[in-house]
Design a protein around this motif. Structure first.
Motif, PDB file in Angstrom:
ATOM      1  N   GLU A  37      -3.489  -2.841   5.077  1.00 20.15           N
ATOM      2  CA  GLU A  37      -2.402  -3.559   5.858  1.00 20.15           C
ATOM      3  C   GLU A  37      -2.078  -2.780   6.843  1.00 20.15           C
ATOM      4  O   GLU A  37      -2.164  -3.366   8.216  1.00 20.15           O
ATOM      5  CB  GLU A  37      -1.365  -3.857   5.074  1.00 20.15           C
ATOM      6  CG  GLU A  37      -0.103  -4.828   5.656  1.00 20.15           C
ATOM      7  CD  GLU A  37       0.833  -5.386   4.945  1.00 20.15           C
ATOM      8  OE1 GLU A  37       1.697  -5.580   5.602  1.00 20.15           O
ATOM      9  OE2 GLU A  37       0.424  -5.775   3.866  1.00 20.15           O
ATOM     10  N   TYR A  38      -2.147  -1.407   6.635  1.00 21.97           N
ATOM     11  CA  TYR A  38      -1.583  -0.622   7.939  1.00 21.97           C
ATOM     12  C   TYR A  38      -2.871   0.045   8.801  1.00 21.97           C
ATOM     13  O   TYR A  38      -2.739   0.925   9.480  1.00 21.97           O
ATOM     14  CB  TYR A  38      -0.572   0.530   7.582  1.00 21.97           C
ATOM     15  CG  TYR A  38       0.657  -0.126   7.151  1.00 21.97           C
ATOM     16  CD1 TYR A  38       1.225  -1.017   7.842  1.00 21.97           C
ATOM     17  CD2 TYR A  38       1.176   0.275   5.706  1.00 21.97           C
ATOM     18  CE1 TYR A  38       2.747  -1.623   7.303  1.00 21.97           C
ATOM     19  CE2 TYR A  38       2.302  -0.073   5.177  1.00 21.97           C
ATOM     20  CZ  TYR A  38       3.120  -0.912   6.014  1.00 21.97           C
ATOM     21  OH  TYR A  38       4.093  -1.677   5.691  1.00 21.97           O
ATOM     22  N   ASN A  39      -4.007  -0.298   8.223  1.00 15.16           N
ATOM     23  CA  ASN A  39      -5.409   0.121   8.840  1.00 15.16           C
ATOM     24  C   ASN A  39      -5.528   1.449   8.636  1.00 15.16           C
ATOM     25  O   ASN A  39      -5.614   2.330   9.835  1.00 15.16           O
ATOM     26  CB  ASN A  39      -5.470  -0.347  10.134  1.00 15.16           C
ATOM     27  CG  ASN A  39      -6.918  -0.169  10.852  1.00 15.16           C
ATOM     28  OD1 ASN A  39      -7.820  -0.236  10.079  1.00 15.16           O
ATOM     29  ND2 ASN A  39      -7.032  -0.101  12.178  1.00 15.16           N
ATOM     30  N   LEU A  40      -5.109   2.353   7.425  1.00 18.72           N
ATOM     31  CA  LEU A  40      -5.309   3.474   7.242  1.00 18.72           C
ATOM     32  C   LEU A  40      -6.423   4.241   6.617  1.00 18.72           C
ATOM     33  O   LEU A  40      -6.538   5.374   6.412  1.00 18.72           O
ATOM     34  CB  LEU A  40      -3.756   4.011   6.408  1.00 18.72           C
ATOM     35  CG  LEU A  40      -2.491   3.457   7.199  1.00 18.72           C
ATOM     36  CD1 LEU A  40      -1.523   3.802   6.075  1.00 18.72           C
ATOM     37  CD2 LEU A  40      -2.116   4.146   8.383  1.00 18.72           C
ATOM     38  N   LYS A 192       4.049  -0.077  -0.202  1.00 14.80           N
ATOM     39  CA  LYS A 192       3.854  -0.190   1.300  1.00 14.80           C
ATOM     40  C   LYS A 192       4.864   0.681   2.211  1.00 14.80           C
ATOM     41  O   LYS A 192       4.485   1.209   3.141  1.00 14.80           O
ATOM     42  CB  LYS A 192       3.740  -1.567   1.615  1.00 14.80           C
ATOM     43  CG  LYS A 192       2.631  -2.458   0.941  1.00 14.80           C
ATOM     44  CD  LYS A 192       2.820  -3.960   1.449  1.00 14.80           C
ATOM     45  CE  LYS A 192       3.139  -4.374   2.770  1.00 14.80           C
ATOM     46  NZ  LYS A 192       3.460  -5.738   2.988  1.00 14.80           N
ATOM     47  N   LYS A 193       5.909   0.688   1.568  1.00 13.14           N
ATOM     48  CA  LYS A 193       6.963   1.405   2.687  1.00 13.14           C
ATOM     49  C   LYS A 193       6.803   2.940   2.314  1.00 13.14           C
ATOM     50  O   LYS A 193       7.155   3.554   3.478  1.00 13.14           O
ATOM     51  CB  LYS A 193       8.306   0.784   1.921  1.00 13.14           C
ATOM     52  CG  LYS A 193       9.600   1.589   2.842  1.00 13.14           C
ATOM     53  CD  LYS A 193      10.842   1.080   2.032  1.00 13.14           C
ATOM     54  CE  LYS A 193      11.002  -0.538   2.139  1.00 13.14           C
ATOM     55  NZ  LYS A 193      12.375  -0.956   1.319  1.00 13.14           N
ATOM     56  N   ARG A 196       3.983   3.591   4.876  1.00  9.92           N
ATOM     57  CA  ARG A 196       4.611   3.201   6.328  1.00  9.92           C
ATOM     58  C   ARG A 196       5.393   4.429   6.708  1.00  9.92           C
ATOM     59  O   ARG A 196       5.097   4.894   7.923  1.00  9.92           O
ATOM     60  CB  ARG A 196       5.314   1.982   6.571  1.00  9.92           C
ATOM     61  CG  ARG A 196       6.037   1.684   7.718  1.00  9.92           C
ATOM     62  CD  ARG A 196       6.607   0.465   7.857  1.00  9.92           C
ATOM     63  NE  ARG A 196       7.385   0.213   8.917  1.00  9.92           N
ATOM     64  CZ  ARG A 196       7.913  -0.814   9.478  1.00  9.92           C
ATOM     65  NH1 ARG A 196       8.647  -1.745   8.547  1.00  9.92           N
ATOM     66  NH2 ARG A 196       8.634  -0.766  10.477  1.00  9.92           N
ATOM     67  N   ALA A 199       2.814   7.035   7.878  1.00  9.79           N
ATOM     68  CA  ALA A 199       2.147   6.683   8.940  1.00  9.79           C
ATOM     69  C   ALA A 199       3.028   7.026  10.299  1.00  9.79           C
ATOM     70  O   ALA A 199       2.592   7.132  11.223  1.00  9.79           O
ATOM     71  CB  ALA A 199       1.698   5.321   8.864  1.00  9.79           C
ATOM     72  N   GLU A 200       4.393   6.946  10.068  1.00 12.29           N
ATOM     73  CA  GLU A 200       5.181   7.052  11.135  1.00 12.29           C
ATOM     74  C   GLU A 200       5.963   8.403  11.200  1.00 12.29           C
ATOM     75  O   GLU A 200       6.782   8.737  11.759  1.00 12.29           O
ATOM     76  CB  GLU A 200       6.524   6.059  10.894  1.00 12.29           C
ATOM     77  CG  GLU A 200       6.231   4.541  11.063  1.00 12.29           C
ATOM     78  CD  GLU A 200       7.021   3.584  11.036  1.00 12.29           C
ATOM     79  OE1 GLU A 200       8.400   3.988  10.689  1.00 12.29           O
ATOM     80  OE2 GLU A 200       6.999   2.462  11.105  1.00 12.29           O
TER      81      GLU A 200
END
Length: 247
Positions: A37-40, A192-193, A196, A199-200
């Motif tokens: 979903e986050y393209n990781l 997911k959180k 995320r 990723a941030e």
């Protein structure tokens, strides 16, 4: 016909080898869906430790580093510092992370390493014979506690999500379960959180997932799944114990 369900791109197309009723595959899927979903996927590195988690390299279509028993968070620390633009996560069991790896996980969390930890809690050493783990419930029989865990001698089961939430370096700590649809929806949301946040660049995130081990519990897959709700959840409640960014 519209396809609404498929294998995540971050998972390989192979047959599972896990025992019937084992929920590692379910957790694998949710981690893979978060990466997709986050393209990781192309910049993700997994760190597997000893135990059933060791097979991470076979199921995920990502780079995976093998770690000594309990040392995955220390290895992940080195990988993330060497490759700071990578997404780095560990995948560990309770006999690994909460026993021989206690020092590594606490200090990695306390330092606020920018990694994600997926901790599978099935209250037993899954691969090596079903020995008592730090999360084994009081009264639970295992191969090394045939009369059941005795709290006066063995201590109380560790609640890792709550323990780590007290450390300043932790930005996110949550416990989820994969025993019913409602908990699965929440588990996917929290996983997911956690990715995320990394990723941030938010810091250390921790997911504890309550999971069944029918083989070592001596139960059928259905009975093992029911045990999560009747025995594990009363002692290990699901929830978010720390969330410094409120996403």
């Amino acid at each position: 016909m519209q396809q609404v369900f498929k294998r995540p791109e971050s998972l390989r197309d192979i047959q599972t080898h896990f025992c019937p009723g084992c929920q590692h595959g379910t957790i694998h899927r949710m981690v893979a869906e978060a990466l997709d979903e986050y393209n990781l996927r192309e910049r993700t590195i997994g760190c597997a430790s000893v135990g059933c988690s060791v097979f991470l390299y076979g199921y995920f279509d990502i780079d995976v580093v093998e770690s000594p028993h309990g040392r995955a968070s220390a290895v992940a620390t080195g990988v993330k510092r060497a490759r700071p633009d990578s997404i780095v996560f560990t995948y560990q069991g309770d006999g690994d992370l909460a026993a021989i790896g206690t020092s590594e996980i606490i200090h990695s969390a306390n330092r606020g390493e920018d990694i994600t930890v997926i901790f599978v809690n099935n209250t037993t050493y899954g691969m090596t014979g079903g020995q008592m783990a730090p999360t084994t419930l009081v009264g639970q029989r295992t191969s090394t506690s045939p009369y059941g865990r005795n709290q006066s001698k063995d201590g109380a089961p560790l609640r890792m999500a709550e323990l780590l939430s007290n450390l300043d370096g932790v930005c996110f700590s949550a416990r989820v379960a994969v025993n019913n649809p409602r908990n699965l929806i929440d588990a996917k949301k929290q996983i997911k959180k956690a990715f995320r946040y990394q990723a941030e660049g938010k810091g250390f995130s921790f997911i504890e997932a309550l999971s069944a081990c029918p083989t070592n519990w001596g139960l059928s897959p259905l009975q093992a799944n029911e045990r999560i709700g009747s025995e594990l959840l009363p002692y290990f409640p699901v929830g978010v114990f720390k969330n410094t960014h409120n996403l």
